[in-house]
Motif scaffolding. Structure first.
Motif, PDB file in Angstrom:
ATOM      1  N   THR A   1       0.832  -1.205   0.000  1.00 42.36           N
ATOM      2  CA  THR A   1       0.000   0.000   0.000  1.00 42.36           C
ATOM      3  C   THR A   1       0.863   1.251   0.000  1.00 42.36           C
ATOM      4  O   THR A   1       0.552   2.240  -0.677  1.00 42.36           O
ATOM      5  CB  THR A   1      -0.942   0.007   1.217  1.00 42.36           C
ATOM      6  OG1 THR A   1      -1.580  -1.266   1.334  1.00 42.36           O
ATOM      7  CG2 THR A   1      -2.003   1.071   1.069  1.00 42.36           C
ATOM      8  N   GLY A   2       1.970   1.206   0.748  1.00 46.29           N
ATOM      9  CA  GLY A   2       2.895   2.346   0.751  1.00 46.29           C
ATOM     10  C   GLY A   2       3.488   2.597  -0.622  1.00 46.29           C
ATOM     11  O   GLY A   2       3.638   3.756  -1.052  1.00 46.29           O
TER      12      GLY A   2
ATOM     13  N   LYS B   1       1.837   7.083  -6.779  1.00 44.78           N
ATOM     14  CA  LYS B   1       0.892   8.144  -7.146  1.00 44.78           C
ATOM     15  C   LYS B   1       1.408   9.534  -6.789  1.00 44.78           C
ATOM     16  O   LYS B   1       0.763  10.535  -7.096  1.00 44.78           O
ATOM     17  CB  LYS B   1      -0.442   7.907  -6.429  1.00 44.78           C
ATOM     18  CG  LYS B   1      -1.205   6.689  -6.927  1.00 44.78           C
ATOM     19  CD  LYS B   1      -2.473   6.522  -6.106  1.00 44.78           C
ATOM     20  CE  LYS B   1      -3.324   5.394  -6.623  1.00 44.78           C
ATOM     21  NZ  LYS B   1      -4.537   5.196  -5.801  1.00 44.78           N
ATOM     22  N   GLY B   2       2.551   9.588  -6.094  1.00 41.74           N
ATOM     23  CA  GLY B   2       3.104  10.875  -5.709  1.00 41.74           C
ATOM     24  C   GLY B   2       2.398  11.512  -4.534  1.00 41.74           C
ATOM     25  O   GLY B   2       2.513  12.732  -4.318  1.00 41.74           O
ATOM     26  N   LEU B   3       1.684  10.713  -3.748  1.00 40.79           N
ATOM     27  CA  LEU B   3       0.924  11.254  -2.622  1.00 40.79           C
ATOM     28  C   LEU B   3       1.765  11.337  -1.353  1.00 40.79           C
ATOM     29  O   LEU B   3       1.713  12.335  -0.626  1.00 40.79           O
ATOM     30  CB  LEU B   3      -0.324  10.401  -2.384  1.00 40.79           C
ATOM     31  CG  LEU B   3      -1.306  10.305  -3.564  1.00 40.79           C
ATOM     32  CD1 LEU B   3      -2.465   9.373  -3.222  1.00 40.79           C
ATOM     33  CD2 LEU B   3      -1.833  11.687  -3.938  1.00 40.79           C
TER      34      LEU B   3
ATOM     35  N   LEU C   1      -3.722   5.366   5.641  1.00 43.91           N
ATOM     36  CA  LEU C   1      -2.978   4.108   5.677  1.00 43.91           C
ATOM     37  C   LEU C   1      -3.061   3.471   7.060  1.00 43.91           C
ATOM     38  O   LEU C   1      -3.200   2.249   7.190  1.00 43.91           O
ATOM     39  CB  LEU C   1      -1.520   4.356   5.285  1.00 43.91           C
ATOM     40  CG  LEU C   1      -0.586   3.135   5.294  1.00 43.91           C
ATOM     41  CD1 LEU C   1      -1.107   2.047   4.361  1.00 43.91           C
ATOM     42  CD2 LEU C   1       0.836   3.549   4.895  1.00 43.91           C
ATOM     43  N   VAL C   2      -2.996   4.295   8.102  1.00 49.37           N
ATOM     44  CA  VAL C   2      -3.082   3.770   9.473  1.00 49.37           C
ATOM     45  C   VAL C   2      -4.427   3.094   9.710  1.00 49.37           C
ATOM     46  O   VAL C   2      -4.489   1.957  10.208  1.00 49.37           O
ATOM     47  CB  VAL C   2      -2.850   4.893  10.507  1.00 49.37           C
ATOM     48  CG1 VAL C   2      -3.240   4.410  11.912  1.00 49.37           C
ATOM     49  CG2 VAL C   2      -1.392   5.324  10.503  1.00 49.37           C
ATOM     50  N   VAL C   3      -5.529   3.755   9.336  1.00 44.80           N
ATOM     51  CA  VAL C   3      -6.840   3.143   9.597  1.00 44.80           C
ATOM     52  C   VAL C   3      -7.057   1.926   8.710  1.00 44.80           C
ATOM     53  O   VAL C   3      -7.777   0.992   9.091  1.00 44.80           O
ATOM     54  CB  VAL C   3      -8.004   4.157   9.451  1.00 44.80           C
ATOM     55  CG1 VAL C   3      -7.876   5.247  10.495  1.00 44.80           C
ATOM     56  CG2 VAL C   3      -8.090   4.749   8.055  1.00 44.80           C
ATOM     57  N   LEU C   4      -6.431   1.901   7.542  1.00 44.36           N
ATOM     58  CA  LEU C   4      -6.496   0.699   6.706  1.00 44.36           C
ATOM     59  C   LEU C   4      -5.835  -0.477   7.406  1.00 44.36           C
ATOM     60  O   LEU C   4      -6.401  -1.572   7.504  1.00 44.36           O
ATOM     61  CB  LEU C   4      -5.815   0.969   5.358  1.00 44.36           C
ATOM     62  CG  LEU C   4      -5.858  -0.143   4.293  1.00 44.36           C
ATOM     63  CD1 LEU C   4      -5.740   0.462   2.905  1.00 44.36           C
ATOM     64  CD2 LEU C   4      -4.746  -1.173   4.470  1.00 44.36           C
ATOM     65  N   LEU C   5      -4.629  -0.246   7.927  1.00 43.37           N
ATOM     66  CA  LEU C   5      -3.894  -1.320   8.592  1.00 43.37           C
ATOM     67  C   LEU C   5      -4.602  -1.782   9.864  1.00 43.37           C
ATOM     68  O   LEU C   5      -4.598  -2.970  10.194  1.00 43.37           O
ATOM     69  CB  LEU C   5      -2.472  -0.858   8.921  1.00 43.37           C
ATOM     70  CG  LEU C   5      -1.569  -0.583   7.703  1.00 43.37           C
ATOM     71  CD1 LEU C   5      -0.274   0.084   8.142  1.00 43.37           C
ATOM     72  CD2 LEU C   5      -1.270  -1.865   6.945  1.00 43.37           C
TER      73      LEU C   5
END
Length: 669
Positions: A186-187, A193-195, A598-602
């Motif tokens: 995911t990272g 995407k350049g985010l 990303l944190v809430v996804l994990l």
């Protein structure tokens, strides 16, 4: 010559097998066997297999007491851990005894296993077992020690790194690989995407919908479409990730001067605020515990955290609607009361600042401290106070699987310099102060759901699925715990003389709740009922309550305008001065947004080795009556699961988080 038949089971976890030599020695009341290697033709100890072996002794060993298992190196030079599940021994006299292990064993390590019926410390009679139990507890207390993260917070295990943890509480290799791979993949997507690393402000809200390619749920997309709607905003305070904040309001706080004129347009025609309060239709969220906490410094300036108040009205359609918001505790001209009739952006910003404070309260208090940190206190006390043969160790240990590992990780991933909570509006110092304030005021009843619901006056508010499912789960857990505890503690006197049990609750009171007598938490146990209630609370906390505050995080919080941990600009003080650009400048920048997402996804991710609530793949109890109790517990959970799934089919917004089939048996993420 006496023959003992051994069935040795290797777990079915990833890479659970071993090439190493395995030796067994049996100990009984009449002596011990010779150290014997377990070696059949072909490969022994493959993942998920049971091997049958015969151990011969010159004479009967009498009543079998202990099985010593040793793991010696073979020719493979690298470390080769083995997940040893259990050994079942059939004696020459025909007795069949279970010796459970269920842990990883390292090269050169030995374990001594107790078998048979669970025993309390005062029930031990044989000198060999008394000495074994004594040595076991000395070793466990040396492994598991207390440490203080910060003054005023629950104490935790004395491990600085996950690599220091004993094998029995570490992640499985499959769990570790899967969680690390999810983060890396995911990272990489966000980098591609350049985010990641972009400090730009989002150009539009629509642009945020492209953060993840594939990581979307039906609920996360629903939230992105409906987050502005007042009825959905109110719904979340009942059934979102933090259903712990609101309470029924029978009188307005003096520092919240809402008038009849202000809210009359939003009430049922012909009604009044006083009438609606009298009828039990007005509810309040008061974030006063955040008042005065210094926020984090951001780009050289302090951020803004609002200790706000939000008034809700349960309308005739049974929808909970926000009708008035004040963003600071003390009313003033610079602290106006915002209303649904105000300009759209003003009202949205007011709701966003309330949700920002609520998100930090949720993540720091109701998620991290009240489930993770307190679960660790329960777990460490269990490991330090109970032998593996103690009935409450057998009952509780499956509910602490991975908890020490995930918490050791979280102290760095969430509270480290770049952690999600350290980069929130409060920052590390503010977060710890919020947890400190809350723990100093926490009560035993607030962690017991039936009492919590009653204290907040929420017994009858409709469409409160967290309450409905949670109370049913509480009752099912309580019935199961009652059966188990009463089996091992048939009288109050049994409770009083179990010194291990008294040590356990004493450690929890001292290290979990810091000896706060005003909290109402027990310092010791005097009755069977007290034990039943406390263990019900513990199991409910680490299963249902954690699921309620954790499992929906990606659904509700991956769309950052709906509930972010960081807001960059101050709240509005004058109505009519804000625009959509103001909102975009207030929300986190691109890099901050995707890191929080990303944190809430994990935290919401499901992993292959998940153990659903009430599932006990580890066969720890040897007594048939206990196995039957577990079956009945599982049957009750299954019936509830079916009922919740059936109900959710008819709901526009399903509430799946307290479906037992979706709840983990312990805190693992």
């Amino acid at each position: 010559m006496s023959e003992y038949k051994l069935e040795v089971t290797t777990g079915d976890l990833h890479n659970a097998g071993t090439w190493d030599h395995i030796y067994v020695t049996l100990f009984g009341t009449e002596g011990q066997s010779e150290r014997t290697e377990l070696d059949n033709f072909g490969i022994d100890f493959k993942t998920g297999t049971t091997g049958n072996y015969t151990l011969k002794s010159k004479s009967s060993l009498g009543k079998l007491l202990l099985v010593k298992v040793e793991k010696d190196p073979f020719f493979v030079p690298l470390e080769d851990e083995w997940y040893f599940s259990k050994v079942v021994v059939t004696t020459p006299e025909g007795d069949v005894l279970l010796f459970p292990c269920y842990r990883w064993i390292s090269r050169g390590e030995l374990v001594e296993l107790r078998g048979g019926r669970a025993l309390k410390v005062f029930e031990e009679e044989l000198p060999l077992l008394i000495e074994h139990r004594k040595n076991e507890m000395i070793l466990k207390k040396s492994f598991y020690q207390w440490k203080n993260l910060a003054e005023g917070l629950p104490h935790h295990s004395d491990f600085n790194k996950t690599s220091e943890l004993p094998a029995e509480v570490r992640f499985s290799k499959s769990k570790l690989t899967e969680s690390d791979d999810t983060k890396k993949i995911t990272g990489l997507e966000l980098k591609f995407k350049g985010l990641l690393g972009s400090i730009e402000t989002w150009e539009s809200l629509e642009e945020m919908k492209g953060i993840f390619w594939c990581k979307k749920t039906a609920m996360s997309e629903y939230v992105a479409e409906h987050w502005k709607e007042d009825d959905f905003y109110g719904f979340q305070f009942l059934n979102g990730v933090n259903p712990n904040g609101i309470k029924r309001c029978s009188a307005l706080p003096k520092n919240f001067p809402v008038t009849e004129v202000m809210v009359k347009p939003f009430l049922e025609e012909g009604s009044s605020l006083q009438e609606e309060m009298k009828n039990g239709n007005i509810f309040l969220l008061d974030q006063k515990k955040m008042d005065g906490i210094a926020p984090r410094v951001y780009n050289g300036q302090p951020l803004h955290v609002t200790a706000g108040l939000c008034l809700f009205y349960l309308n005739p359609e049974n929808k909970l609607m926000p009708i008035a918001i004040q963003l600071h505790q003390q009313p003033s001209e610079q602290n106006p009361i915002f209303l649904p009739s105000d300009p759209e952006v003003d009202w949205l910003l007011a709701k966003m600042f309330i949700k920002n404070a609520d998100a930090m309260d949720h993540q720091c208090v109701h998620h991290l401290m009240n489930t993770h940190f307190l679960a660790e206190a329960y777990a460490v006390a269990t490991l330090r106070s109970f032998s593996t043969i103690h009935p409450l160790h057998k009952l509780l240990f499956p509910h602490f699987r991975y908890t020490l590992y995930i918490n050791t990780r979280a102290r760095y991933t969430l509270l480290g310099p770049d952690g999600a909570l350290s980069t929130s509006s409060l920052g590390y110092d503010g977060v710890t102060e919020l947890m400190r304030r809350t723990l100093s005021e926490i009560t035993y009843s607030s962690l017991c759901l039936p009492e919590n619901i009653t204290a907040r006056g929420l017994e009858s508010i409709p469409n409160f699925y967290y309450r409905d499912d949670g109370l049913k789960l509480w009752d099912i857990i309580n019935s199961f715990v009652k059966a188990v505890v009463e089996y091992y503690y048939p009288s109050d006197s049994e409770v009083c003389k179990d010194t291990d049990l008294q040590e356990w609750i004493g450690e929890i009171f001292t290290h979990g709740f810091l000896g706060n007598k005003a909290s109402g938490f027990p310092e010791g146990f005097h009755t069977v009922e007290e034990v039943i209630k406390f263990i019900t609370m513990v199991i409910f906390t680490v299963t249902a309550q954690h699921a309620a505050v954790n499992s929906g995080q990606f659904d509700y919080m991956s769309w950052m305008p709906n509930g972010t941990l960081l807001l960059r600009k101050p709240p509005p003080t004058i109505k009519g001065k804000s625009s959509m650009d103001t909102m975009l400048e207030t929300l986190p920048n691109v890099d901050e947004t995707v890191k929080f997402a990303l944190v809430v996804l994990l935290l919401s991710e499901k992993y292959e080795d998940t153990v659903p609530m009430g599932t006990y793949p580890e066969e720890r109890f040897d007594e048939p009556v206990l196995r039957q109790m577990i079956k009945e517990f599982q049957a009750e959970l299954s019936l509830l699961s079916e009922a919740i799934a059936k109900r959710n089919l008819h709901l526009e917004i399903p509430y799946p988080y307290l479906n037992p089939a979706e709840i983990e048996n312990s805190i693992t993420v």
